[in-house]
Design an enzyme around this catalytic site. Structure first.
Site: not given
Ligand code: DIR
Ligand code: MN
Ligand code: MN
Ligand code: MN
Length: 302
Positions: A96, A123, A228
């Site tokens: 992303h 998301d 996701d």
């Molecule tokens: C989590 C994961 N908030 C981070 N973020 C994801 O590592 O900043 N975003 N998986 O899609």
């Molecule tokens: Mn994302």
């Molecule tokens: Mn995500």
């Protein structure tokens, strides 16, 4: 308009390897054919190229910042070119972090055309971390913050000095994982978040009516679809699974209501990770939902 598919095969911003296989998984699942059956003209531009994933630990709160910048430059150039040629670009990610490039380009184009832009961010995550508050250093957790001007200049100024987006142009849907520092920041900037609790309380229909309020004939809708977003029981093929997401019918209604506006102008499909998938089922599900996003419905409704 005709649709252009643009593959961006990288997992440079993620904490798991494998989202780099997303573009091919979506092609194997028949994304081009599905769109053609919707009556759209489709061209597949193939894949962009960029640096390999060096798989290093974060430095000063960012993992792979230089590589993320290089990929996003390439994505921004490609998306901007497609818009200029009258195509509706669909970016096949990739993780992303690439939405900085795609949405940055869309925002620049909308500004130049004098069109309003609304971003629908589907998301499980808010993706509003910064190098200071990130628990991981993974830049796929930071694109919304960077687009709003919170981040390193290399990323916030990809498409010029001003932030690409104002928070009031964004609606986030399906959110159910927000990190502690991120929670405070999204509240401070006033981000409009339709989290799962809100959707459970008022239902998909009303939540989507609210998220789409004000979208008019002058509005360009950008849909940034992090796979996701979906409940992991139906969509296991992602790197960061979070329970409690929309089921098939809820996700389909989200897509159908977006389609009903007739204003979809650009799309990202990101975070699909075939390494975690079973028989490409998540890619097939994503393609099904893209059909709904482009107007497939059971009955004629008007
Ligand atoms: C989590 C994961 N908030 C981070 N973020 C994801 O590592 O900043 N975003 N998986 O899609
Ligand atoms: Mn994302
Ligand atoms: Mn995500
Ligand atoms: Mn068919």
């Amino acid at each position: 308009p005709p649709v252009a598919l643009i593959g961006a095969p990288t997992d440079i911003g993620a904490g798991h390897r494998g989202a780099s296989m997303g573009p091919e998984a979506l092609r194997v699942a028949g994304i081009a054919h599905a769109l053609e059956e919707r009556g759209l003209q489709v061209v597949d531009r193939g894949n962009l190229v960029g640096p390999m994933n060096p798989w290093q630990p974060p430095k000063a709160g960012y993992r792979h910042l230089d590589e993320v910048v290089a990929w996003n430059r390439s994505v921004a150039d490609a998306i901007y070119r497609e818009l200029g040629q009258g195509y509706l670009p669909i970016m096949l990610g990739g993780d992303h972090c690439l939405a900085m490039g795609s949405i940055g380009a869309v925002a620049r184009w909308c500004t130049e055309q004098g069109r309003k832009l609304r971003v629908l961010w589907l998301d499980a995550h808010a993706d509003f971390n910064t190098s200071v508050i990130t628990p991981s250093g993974n830049i796929h957790g930071m694109p919304v913050a960077c687009l709003c001007g919170y981040g390193p200049r290399e990323l916030t100024e990809l498409n010029g000095p001003a932030p690409a987006l104002r928070p009031d142009q964004i609606r986030q849907i399906g959110i159910r994982s927000v990190d502690p520092g991120e929670k405070k920041l999204v509240r401070d900037v006033g981000l409009d978040i339709y989290d799962m609790r809100y959707i459970d309380e008022i239902g998909v229909k009303r939540a989507m009516e609210e998220a789409l309020e004000g979208v008019d004939a002058d509005t360009h809708l950008h849909v940034s679809f992090d796979v996701d977003f979906l409940d992991p029981s139906i969509a296991p093929g992602v790197g960061t699974r979070v329970r409690g997401g929309p089921n098939y019918r809820e996700a389909q209604l989200v897509m159908e209501m977006i389609a009903d506006t007739g204003r979809v102008g650009s799309v990202d499909i990101v975070e699909l990770n075939p390494a975690f998938d079973k028989r490409n089922m998540t890619a097939k599900l994503a393609v099904d939902l893209v059909e709904s996003l482009f107007g497939k419905s059971t009955l004629m409704r008007e």
